[in-house]
Design an enzyme around this catalytic site. Structure first.
Site, short mmCIF file in Angstrom:
data_model
loop_
_atom_site.label_atom_id
_atom_site.label_comp_id
_atom_site.label_asym_id
_atom_site.label_seq_id
_atom_site.Cartn_x
_atom_site.Cartn_y
_atom_site.Cartn_z
N GLY A 1 0.77 -1.24 0.00
CA GLY A 1 0.00 0.00 0.00
C GLY A 1 0.80 1.28 0.00
N TRP B 1 2.31 3.02 -2.40
CA TRP B 1 1.95 3.97 -3.46
C TRP B 1 0.54 4.50 -3.26
CZ3 TRP B 1 3.99 2.95 -9.07
CH2 TRP B 1 5.38 3.06 -9.06
N ASP C 1 -4.34 -5.89 -6.27
CA ASP C 1 -3.16 -6.73 -6.06
C ASP C 1 -3.61 -8.16 -5.79
OD1 ASP C 1 0.04 -5.92 -5.19
OD2 ASP C 1 -0.65 -7.96 -4.82
N ASP D 1 -6.00 -11.50 -9.05
CA ASP D 1 -4.94 -11.57 -10.06
C ASP D 1 -5.34 -10.71 -11.26
OD1 ASP D 1 -3.03 -12.22 -11.94
OD2 ASP D 1 -3.02 -14.36 -11.44
N ASP E 1 3.36 -0.83 -9.93
CA ASP E 1 4.59 -1.28 -9.27
C ASP E 1 4.64 -2.81 -9.30
OD1 ASP E 1 6.98 -0.59 -8.00
OD2 ASP E 1 6.14 -0.85 -6.00
N LYS F 1 6.93 0.59 -13.13
CA LYS F 1 8.23 -0.01 -12.83
C LYS F 1 8.57 -1.02 -13.91
CE LYS F 1 8.58 -2.98 -9.37
NZ LYS F 1 8.66 -3.39 -7.95
#
Length: 209
Positions: A63, A65, A83, A99, A124, A164
């Site tokens: 958590g 971000w 997530d 997912d 991320d 990322k």
């Protein structure tokens, strides 16, 4: 022998992690993770977040971000996070556990976003690393391609994308793809990102019509 190497590597990682100044600062400030500082550095240089924005956070747990984004977009903003792993609630964050690669999870996420476009998509996400670049890089590139697909679906014109990416095979092609979709594209390596890591952050602003 392989197990001994893995054990030594794991021990080294744990020692480095718990002595990391950003980990220590995150613990002191009550932050979810050291990733908070990476996003803060990006915000200081690129001014992505503004009050009232709607943000999609992919690969959100634990958590860091989402926590940072909420602090920047104020009470009338909104964060929709997803997530595979569980995440403790954060005020102002609509969290979906599942997912992202699963069609049903993606459908649910898009329903939560609704008909209005969002101003920021950030990712991320990273695969479980095997330590073998030939395996890890393709897995990573698959996830960042999915994140870019999310931009195509929900990101407003002039919107921003933070992702990322692990440098390796496919990176240059991915960068070209992003440049075709956004006016300004920069590669950032925040101080909070470990120097030996292949990770960099692509910050793309001004989504083209």
């Amino acid at each position: 022998m392989a197990n001994k190497k893995r054990s030594a590597s794991s021990s080294r990682w744990l020692q480095e992690h718990f002595s990391d100044k950003y980990v220590l600062q995150a613990q002191k400030k009550g932050l979810r993770s050291r990733a908070w500082f990476k996003l803060d550095e990006i915000q200081q240089s690129d001014k992505i977040f503004k009050p009232g924005m709607t943000v999609v956070d992919l690969g959100a747990a634990p958590g860091g971000w989402s926590q940072y984004a909420v602090s920047q977009i104020s009470d009338n903003g909104r964060v929709i996070a997803c997530d595979l792993l569980p995440m403790d609630p954060i005020v102002g964050v609509d969290f979906l556990q599942g997912d992202f690669r699963d069609e049903l999870v993606l459908k649910t996420l898009l329903e939560r976003v609704g008909d209005n476009k969002v101003q920021v998509v950030m990712s991320d996400m990273a695969p479980n690393m095997s330590g073998t670049p030939a395996v890890d890089i393709p897995r990573s590139m698959y996830l960042v391609e999915l994140a870019l697909d999310m931009c195509r679906d929900v990101l407003a014109p002039e919107g921003s994308f933070i992702v990322k990416v692990f440098q390796g095979e496919g990176f240059d092609e991915y960068l070209r793809e992003i440049r075709s979709l956004f006016t300004n594209v920069k590669i950032r390596k925040p101080d909070a990102s470990r120097a030996r890591s292949r990770e960099v952050y692509i910050v793309a602003t001004g989504r083209k019509l």
